[in-house]
Design a protein around this motif. Structure first.
Motif, PDB file in Angstrom:
ATOM      1  N   LEU A 409       0.740  -1.250   0.146  1.00 13.10           N
ATOM      2  CA  LEU A 409      -0.107   0.144  -0.012  1.00 13.10           C
ATOM      3  C   LEU A 409       0.898   1.189  -0.221  1.00 13.10           C
ATOM      4  CD1 LEU A 409      -2.245  -1.355   2.813  1.00 13.10           C
ATOM      5  CD2 LEU A 409      -2.926  -1.340   0.539  1.00 13.10           C
ATOM      6  N   PHE A 410       0.926   2.015  -1.260  1.00 20.04           N
ATOM      7  CA  PHE A 410       1.590   3.123  -1.102  1.00 20.04           C
ATOM      8  C   PHE A 410       1.206   4.076  -2.148  1.00 20.04           C
ATOM      9  CE2 PHE A 410       3.513   3.510  -5.541  1.00 20.04           C
ATOM     10  CZ  PHE A 410       3.157   2.206  -6.039  1.00 20.04           C
ATOM     11  N   LEU A 411       1.383   5.571  -1.734  1.00 16.70           N
ATOM     12  CA  LEU A 411       0.555   6.592  -2.460  1.00 16.70           C
ATOM     13  C   LEU A 411       1.769   7.417  -3.031  1.00 16.70           C
ATOM     14  CD1 LEU A 411      -2.133   7.424   0.168  1.00 16.70           C
ATOM     15  CD2 LEU A 411      -2.488   6.223  -2.142  1.00 16.70           C
ATOM     16  N   ILE A 440      -5.888   5.543   5.528  1.00 16.57           N
ATOM     17  CA  ILE A 440      -6.283   4.501   4.525  1.00 16.57           C
ATOM     18  C   ILE A 440      -5.195   3.504   4.168  1.00 16.57           C
ATOM     19  CG2 ILE A 440      -6.774   4.119   2.209  1.00 16.57           C
ATOM     20  CD1 ILE A 440      -8.311   6.902   2.357  1.00 16.57           C
ATOM     21  N   GLN A 441      -3.715   4.208   4.270  1.00 15.77           N
ATOM     22  CA  GLN A 441      -2.829   3.304   3.903  1.00 15.77           C
ATOM     23  C   GLN A 441      -2.726   2.297   5.130  1.00 15.77           C
ATOM     24  OE1 GLN A 441       0.474   6.382   2.703  1.00 15.77           O
ATOM     25  NE2 GLN A 441       1.435   4.278   2.078  1.00 15.77           N
ATOM     26  N   LEU A 442      -2.863   2.834   6.322  1.00 17.85           N
ATOM     27  CA  LEU A 442      -2.421   1.886   7.526  1.00 17.85           C
ATOM     28  C   LEU A 442      -3.696   0.958   7.910  1.00 17.85           C
ATOM     29  CD1 LEU A 442       0.108   3.986   7.999  1.00 17.85           C
ATOM     30  CD2 LEU A 442       0.016   2.504   9.754  1.00 17.85           C
ATOM     31  N   THR A 443      -4.905   1.261   7.373  1.00 20.37           N
ATOM     32  CA  THR A 443      -6.057   0.388   7.961  1.00 20.37           C
ATOM     33  C   THR A 443      -6.585  -0.608   6.940  1.00 20.37           C
ATOM     34  OG1 THR A 443      -7.610   1.939   7.630  1.00 20.37           O
ATOM     35  CG2 THR A 443      -6.621   2.162   9.749  1.00 20.37           C
ATOM     36  N   LEU A 444      -6.181  -0.491   5.638  1.00 21.00           N
ATOM     37  CA  LEU A 444      -6.635  -1.346   4.332  1.00 21.00           C
ATOM     38  C   LEU A 444      -5.590  -2.843   4.896  1.00 21.00           C
ATOM     39  CD1 LEU A 444      -6.840   0.549   1.320  1.00 21.00           C
ATOM     40  CD2 LEU A 444      -8.694  -0.303   2.681  1.00 21.00           C
ATOM     41  N   PRO A 448       2.046  -1.153   4.510  1.00 16.82           N
ATOM     42  CA  PRO A 448       2.019   0.226   4.069  1.00 16.82           C
ATOM     43  C   PRO A 448       3.596   0.642   3.850  1.00 16.82           C
ATOM     44  CG  PRO A 448       1.420   0.118   6.526  1.00 16.82           C
ATOM     45  CD  PRO A 448       1.493  -1.311   5.725  1.00 16.82           C
ATOM     46  N   PHE A 449       3.587   1.284   2.701  1.00 15.11           N
ATOM     47  CA  PHE A 449       5.246   1.858   2.535  1.00 15.11           C
ATOM     48  C   PHE A 449       5.014   3.365   2.498  1.00 15.11           C
ATOM     49  CE2 PHE A 449       7.901  -1.384   1.183  1.00 15.11           C
ATOM     50  CZ  PHE A 449       6.711  -2.475   1.133  1.00 15.11           C
ATOM     51  N   ILE A 450       5.371   4.005   3.255  1.00 12.16           N
ATOM     52  CA  ILE A 450       5.511   5.389   3.621  1.00 12.16           C
ATOM     53  C   ILE A 450       6.679   6.223   3.228  1.00 12.16           C
ATOM     54  CG2 ILE A 450       5.474   7.491   5.167  1.00 12.16           C
ATOM     55  CD1 ILE A 450       3.912   5.193   7.057  1.00 12.16           C
ATOM     56  N   TYR A 451       6.526   7.081   2.316  1.00  7.86           N
ATOM     57  CA  TYR A 451       7.558   7.868   1.515  1.00  7.86           C
ATOM     58  C   TYR A 451       7.990   9.173   2.532  1.00  7.86           C
ATOM     59  CZ  TYR A 451      10.746  10.196  -1.570  1.00  7.86           C
ATOM     60  OH  TYR A 451      12.063  10.790  -2.252  1.00  7.86           O
ATOM     61  N   GLN A 452       9.539   9.135   2.641  1.00  8.05           N
ATOM     62  CA  GLN A 452       9.949  10.315   3.585  1.00  8.05           C
ATOM     63  C   GLN A 452       9.296  11.530   3.176  1.00  8.05           C
ATOM     64  OE1 GLN A 452      14.310  10.222   2.160  1.00  8.05           O
ATOM     65  NE2 GLN A 452      13.749  11.858   0.777  1.00  8.05           N
ATOM     66  N   GLY A 453       8.838  12.172   4.322  1.00  9.83           N
ATOM     67  CA  GLY A 453       8.208  13.533   4.092  1.00  9.83           C
ATOM     68  C   GLY A 453       6.602  13.485   4.072  1.00  9.83           C
ATOM     69  N   GLN A 454       6.036  12.187   3.900  1.00 12.40           N
ATOM     70  CA  GLN A 454       4.740  12.059   3.842  1.00 12.40           C
ATOM     71  C   GLN A 454       4.111  12.250   5.244  1.00 12.40           C
ATOM     72  OE1 GLN A 454       3.777   7.912   1.813  1.00 12.40           O
ATOM     73  NE2 GLN A 454       1.577   8.743   2.190  1.00 12.40           N
TER      74      GLN A 454
END
Ligand code: TEU
Length: 617
Positions: A409-411, A440-444, A448-454
């Protein structure tokens, strides 16, 4: 076997046929349900060609049939139980080292800087770090052009510093995965240099060369019509050996020849070398591109237009892809229990199942990109992204991917503009929006892949001219565009999609009080989200049930198992929306709210980009 005489519904019953038709339908903004219409489903492919009045060539269809028929396997039914794994529970965080944190004051991020931020990453709930490339490189594509796979680029630090960092990551109970860029190497890699200086050496066959056919000093035409992802032909001419060399990306990123068993053995050796050091796995750069169709035939014009690059049908799902992935898995990953996530542009759900099913022994996860732009748009269009599309995309994948597979899961990543800017032109909404997207990213169901700064709700950077940009893709595109557009127009197009938005140095101490407050709010919120996800495995493995499926702007779902039941509600718009009679009434469940991006819940109404997470039992 699918042939010209087959019906559309027969094609749709094959994994590759389904993926390609789904993509076509999406691009043409047609509903998938159309296949169920007997008029459409029973139509023969030969009739489709006739009806298209020349728009669909026979060549197009032949390429399509070859792709469909080449895949003999079908995905196993996804109805099994999910097998637990650390990487399904982990929250990943991507670091783009050059712009993450500067530890030595030279204006560029480095390993020392990363080291200084490990406690911070731990504190916001990061379990695993993915490092974009830190290897020695001439930096033509910011390190995705590797000169030496076993050395750290000097501006980032030393191998000793890396070892220290790896230990420090592990000491905090976190994991580290590296970027594995093995579709291509830099033209400055010693293998490529040897291939040029001694074309008889074994290294010549480590790359994809073809003889020039011209006369005298004229090399003639390139061996085929493939285009590079970064503009222009995919071939460079090397006068010293009178041959062309293939590069799907920049002209300094030369494609490796995976047909060659010695090359494969050398790459596998290198992978094992890193695993021996203790890294926990890899993100594999454009890994679906490593196998190319025999004979490197020309690409179809129409497919090229549709997919954005000519030739792609001959390598995005190549004939030996599964075989190579299994070799890497069994000879390198399995002995070390290493994790893998493949970056796979162009791969759809069914082929994704065949590449990542836990019964397949290939990869663990893959990045699919179909959600990053809404249908009919490309990254370089200036448009406002409608989150209702993201909702439908996730419903489709969460319900369709099955329990043999697990979704990444990434945006955001280093190749895309900042997601809040894509969705919402008004910065006043960015803070709430950033929180909703993280929710959304953490509960689907997925990793989750979080990008720096997100985690700070970072937005795009207001570049003023092309000179301020650095990315090879943007600069090549700009140069191509100014042949047909004014410089101002060309700049505007590049500005919408430039990867440089995501590659600006992170500002750890914003002087602007607005920025600083947003940073704190989004970060604190993320910290609570990651804590909830760690404390409640229902949020990881629980079943997912979507409600309000067709309601515009409202995204709601339950996560539940035998023990717990969670409810998540998000307003996908920047205005108030009303809950409907069938929604849970927050008045009765307000005391179940664990998290939300507004101070309290309001009866009947969800405010702009409001999200709430309720633990019902
Ligand atoms: O990206 C591959 C890739 O396909 C992207 O360039 C893609 O076309 C685009 O971003 C779609 O949004 C990987 C790396 O992530 C990228 O940074 C490298 O430049 C590229 O491979 C070559 O190694």
């Amino acid at each position: 076997m699918i042939s010209f005489q087959s019906k559309i519904k027969e094609v749709y019953a094959t994994p590759i046929g389904k993926d390609i038709l789904d993509k076509l339908f999406l691009q043409m903004k047609l509903p998938e349900k159309l296949i169920d219409n007997p008029m459409i489903g029973n139509m023969k492919l030969s009739t489709v060609v006739k009806l298209s009045r020349g728009k669909l060539s026979e060549g197009f269809l032949r390429t399509f049939l070859n792709l469909v028929n080449a895949e003999k396997d079908v995905p196993a039914p996804g109805t099994c139980e999910v097998k637990p794994a650390w990487w399904k529970e982990a929250v990943f965080y991507q670091i783009y080292p050059r712009s993450f944190c500067d530890g030595n004051g030279d204006g560029m991020g480095d390993l020392e800087g990363v080291l200084s931020k490990l406690d911070y990453l731990k504190s916001i709930g990061v379990d695993a770090i993915w490092f974009s490339p830190i290897y020695d490189s001439p930096q033509d594509d910011n390190g995705y052009d590797i000169r030496d796979y076993r050395t750290i680029w000097e501006r980032f630090g030393t191998m000793e510093k890396f070892d220290e960092l790896l230990d420090a990551v592990h000491a905090r109970g976190m994991r580290l995965i590296m970027d594995l860029v093995i579709n291509h190497s830099s033209d400055e890699h010693e293998w490529f240099q040897k291939a040029l200086t001694d074309p008889k050496s074994k290294y010549h066959d480590y790359y994809i060369f073809r003889p020039a056919t011209g006369k005298g000093s004229d090399p003639g035409d390139p061996p085929n019509n493939w285009k590079s992802f970064f503009s222009g032909s995919a071939w460079n001419y090397y006068p010293e050996i009178n041959e062309w060399g293939l590069h799907l990306f920049s002209s300094k990123q030369m494609d490796l020849n995976w047909e060659n068993p010695e090359l494969r053995a050398d790459v596998i050796d290198m992978i094992r070398w890193w695993l021996e050091k203790g890294v926990d796995g890899f993100r594999m750069d454009v890994i679906n591109l490593i196998s190319k169709t025999d004979g490197l035939p020309d690409g179809d014009e129409m497919i090229g237009k549709m997919m954005g690059v000519r030739g792609i049908e001959h390598y995005f799902y190549g004939p030996r892809l599964h075989e190579y992935l299994r070799q890497i898995r069994s000879e390198a990953f399995d002995p070390y229990n290493a994790f893998s996530v493949g970056e796979m542009p162009g791969i759809g759900m069914e082929s994704g199942k065949l590449l990542t099913g836990d019964d397949r022994h290939e990869l663990d996860l893959f990045f699919n990109f179909d959600h990053l732009e809404t249908p009919g748009h490309t990254r370089f269009d200036d448009y406002v992204y409608d989150l209702n599309y993201l909702k439908q995309y996730y419903i489709r994948w969460q319900e369709g991917f099955g329990n043999h597979c697990w979704q990444a899961l990434f945006l955001e990543n280093h190749d895309n503009p900042r997601v809040v800017s894509k969705i919402e032109p008004n910065p006043a909404f960015h803070e709430k929006l950033a929180m909703t997207l993280l929710t959304i990213q953490l509960t689907l169901k997925g990793t989750p892949f979080i990008y720096q700064g997100q985690e700070m709700g970072t937005a795009n950077y207001p570049f003023r001219s092309i000179e301020e940009m650095d990315d090879v893709e943007s600069i090549n595109l700009y140069n191509e565009l100014i042949e047909k557009h004014t410089p101002a127009e060309a700049f505007r197009i590049v500005l919408s999609g430039t990867r440089d938005h995501a590659r600006r140095m992170i500002d750890w101490d914003p002087s602007d009080p607005g920025d600083s407050a947003r940073y704190d709010h989004v970060r604190n919120y993320l910290q609570k989200l990651t804590t909830a996800r760690k404390d409640h495995k229902t949020l990881v493995y629980g079943d997912i049930l979507f409600t309000n499926r067709t309601r515009k702007d409202l995204f709601t779902y339950f996560r539940s198992d035998a023990n717990e039941n969670w409810y998540i509600e998000c307003n996908l718009s920047n205005h108030d929306i009303r809950r409907s009679g069938t929604d849970l009434n927050p008045e009765s469940i307000a005391n179940c709210r664990v998290l939300g991006n507004y101070g309290n819940v309001r009866n009947g109404v969800l405010r702009a980009y409001e999200c709430n997470v309720y633990w019902l039992t």
